[in-house]
Design a protein around this motif. Structure first.
Motif, short mmCIF file in Angstrom:
data_model
loop_
_atom_site.label_atom_id
_atom_site.label_comp_id
_atom_site.label_asym_id
_atom_site.label_seq_id
_atom_site.Cartn_x
_atom_site.Cartn_y
_atom_site.Cartn_z
N MET A 56 -3.07 -47.29 -20.42
CA MET A 56 -4.21 -48.11 -20.75
C MET A 56 -4.42 -49.13 -19.63
O MET A 56 -3.47 -49.77 -19.19
N THR A 57 -5.65 -49.26 -19.19
CA THR A 57 -5.95 -50.21 -18.12
C THR A 57 -5.83 -51.64 -18.66
O THR A 57 -5.88 -51.87 -19.87
N ALA A 58 -5.67 -52.58 -17.76
CA ALA A 58 -5.54 -53.98 -18.15
C ALA A 58 -6.80 -54.47 -18.86
O ALA A 58 -6.71 -55.24 -19.83
N PHE A 59 -7.98 -54.02 -18.40
CA PHE A 59 -9.22 -54.45 -19.04
C PHE A 59 -9.33 -53.87 -20.45
O PHE A 59 -9.70 -54.59 -21.39
N LEU A 60 -9.02 -52.62 -20.62
CA LEU A 60 -9.09 -51.99 -21.94
C LEU A 60 -8.11 -52.67 -22.89
O LEU A 60 -8.42 -52.90 -24.07
N GLN A 61 -6.93 -53.03 -22.39
CA GLN A 61 -5.96 -53.75 -23.20
C GLN A 61 -6.53 -55.10 -23.64
O GLN A 61 -6.39 -55.50 -24.79
N LEU A 62 -7.21 -55.77 -22.73
CA LEU A 62 -7.83 -57.05 -23.06
C LEU A 62 -8.92 -56.88 -24.11
O LEU A 62 -9.04 -57.70 -25.03
N VAL A 63 -9.70 -55.81 -24.02
CA VAL A 63 -10.73 -55.53 -25.02
C VAL A 63 -10.07 -55.31 -26.38
O VAL A 63 -10.54 -55.83 -27.41
N VAL A 64 -8.98 -54.57 -26.42
CA VAL A 64 -8.27 -54.33 -27.68
C VAL A 64 -7.75 -55.64 -28.26
O VAL A 64 -7.87 -55.90 -29.47
N PHE A 65 -7.17 -56.50 -27.42
CA PHE A 65 -6.67 -57.78 -27.88
C PHE A 65 -7.80 -58.65 -28.44
O PHE A 65 -7.65 -59.28 -29.48
N MET A 66 -8.93 -58.71 -27.72
CA MET A 66 -10.06 -59.50 -28.21
C MET A 66 -10.67 -58.89 -29.47
O MET A 66 -11.12 -59.61 -30.36
N PHE A 67 -10.68 -57.55 -29.55
CA PHE A 67 -11.16 -56.87 -30.75
C PHE A 67 -10.32 -57.31 -31.95
O PHE A 67 -10.85 -57.60 -33.02
N ALA A 68 -9.02 -57.34 -31.77
CA ALA A 68 -8.13 -57.76 -32.86
C ALA A 68 -8.37 -59.23 -33.22
O ALA A 68 -8.35 -59.59 -34.40
N ALA A 69 -8.61 -60.08 -32.22
CA ALA A 69 -8.83 -61.50 -32.47
C ALA A 69 -10.14 -61.75 -33.21
O ALA A 69 -10.20 -62.58 -34.11
N VAL A 70 -11.19 -61.03 -32.84
CA VAL A 70 -12.49 -61.23 -33.47
C VAL A 70 -12.58 -60.46 -34.79
O VAL A 70 -13.17 -60.94 -35.76
N ASN A 71 -11.98 -59.28 -34.86
CA ASN A 71 -12.01 -58.39 -36.02
C ASN A 71 -13.46 -58.16 -36.48
O ASN A 71 -13.86 -58.58 -37.57
N PRO A 72 -14.26 -57.48 -35.64
CA PRO A 72 -15.66 -57.28 -35.97
C PRO A 72 -15.90 -56.52 -37.26
O PRO A 72 -16.90 -56.72 -37.94
N VAL A 73 -14.98 -55.65 -37.65
CA VAL A 73 -15.15 -54.90 -38.90
C VAL A 73 -15.04 -55.84 -40.09
O VAL A 73 -15.81 -55.75 -41.04
N ALA A 74 -14.09 -56.77 -40.05
CA ALA A 74 -13.97 -57.76 -41.12
C ALA A 74 -15.21 -58.63 -41.18
O ALA A 74 -15.71 -58.95 -42.26
N ALA A 75 -15.72 -59.02 -40.01
CA ALA A 75 -16.94 -59.84 -39.97
C ALA A 75 -18.11 -59.07 -40.57
O ALA A 75 -18.87 -59.60 -41.38
N ALA A 76 -18.24 -57.81 -40.19
CA ALA A 76 -19.35 -56.99 -40.69
C ALA A 76 -19.23 -56.74 -42.19
O ALA A 76 -20.22 -56.78 -42.91
#
Length: 183
Positions: free
Chosen positions: A1-21
Motif C-alpha cells: 500500500m502506498t503512503a498516500f493510500l494509507q493516509l486516505v485509509v487513516f483519514m477514512f477511519a477518522a471521518v467514518n463517512p458511512v457513519a455520517a451518512a
C-alpha cells in the motif's frame, strides 16, 4: 500500500463517512446536493486549515509532533470505540428541507474530533498538502455516501460504520505506539 493510500485509509477511519451518512436522516425529501457539497467543502476547509496550521497549532500548545501523535491516538481510540458501540446512530434531530440546517448537519457529521486530530498529526508528520489531498478524497466519498441516503440501509450501514470504528481503534493503537517510541 502506498503512503498516500494509507493516509486516505487513516483519514477514512477518522471521518467514518458511512457513519455520517447513516446518521443523517432527513425529514421528508433527500438533502439537497448543494447542501451536501457545501457541507463537505466546509469540512474540508476545517480539516485543511488544521493540516496547514499543524506546526503553529503544535507550537501554540507547546507539544512536539510525537506527543501530539499519542494524544491523537487517544482521540482516535475514543472515537473508534464510540462508533463500534453505536454504529451509524442518527444525529440528534434530523435536518429539514431547509438548506442551511442540512448544510450544518453535514458539516457537523464530518468534522469530528478524530478528523481534526488526524489532520493536525498527519499534517505535521506526513505533510500538509498530502493530508489535505487525503481529506479531500474522504470528504468526496462522504458527500457521495450522504447523497445516496445510506440511512435507508440502516443495518448494512451500521455494520460498516462499526467496522470502520474498529479500524480506527487499530489506527489509534498504532499512533500511540509510534508516538511513545518516538518520544
Amino acid at each position: 500500500m502506498t503512503a498516500f493510500l494509507q493516509l486516505v485509509v487513516f483519514m477514512f477511519a477518522a471521518v467514518n463517512p458511512v457513519a455520517a451518512a447513516a446518521g443523517i436522516r432527513p425529514r421528508g425529501s433527500a438533502i439537497s446536493p448543494t447542501a451536501v457539497a457545501a457541507g463537505a467543502l466546509a469540512a474540508l476547509l476545517f480539516a485543511g486549515g488544521a493540516a496547514l496550521l499543524s506546526s503553529p497549532i503544535l507550537d501554540g500548545l507547546g507539544v512536539e509532533p510525537e506527543t501530539f501523535r499519542v494524544g491523537a491516538g487517544v482521540v482516535f481510540l475514543v472515537g473508534g470505540a464510540s462508533e463500534v458501540w453505536r454504529g451509524g446512530a442518527p444525529l440528534a434531530g434530523a435536518p429539514g428541507s431547509e438548506h442551511r440546517s442540512a448544510f450544518l448537519f453535514v458539516l457537523l457529521a464530518l468534522v469530528t474530533p478524530a478528523a481534526l486530530a488526524g489532520a493536525v498529526t498527519y499534517g505535521a508528520d506526513r505533510g500538509e498538502f498530502e493530508t489535505i489531498a487525503a481529506a479531500a478524497t474522504v470528504f468526496a466519498i462522504a458527500a457521495v455516501a450522504i447523497g445516496a441516503r445510506l440511512g435507508r440501509f440502516e443495518a448494512a450501514a451500521g455494520a460498516v460504520a462499526r467496522i470502520t470504528g474498529g479500524l480506527l481503534v487499530v489506527v489509534a493503537a498504532g499512533l500511540v505506539v509510534s508516538g511513545v517510541r518516538a518520544i
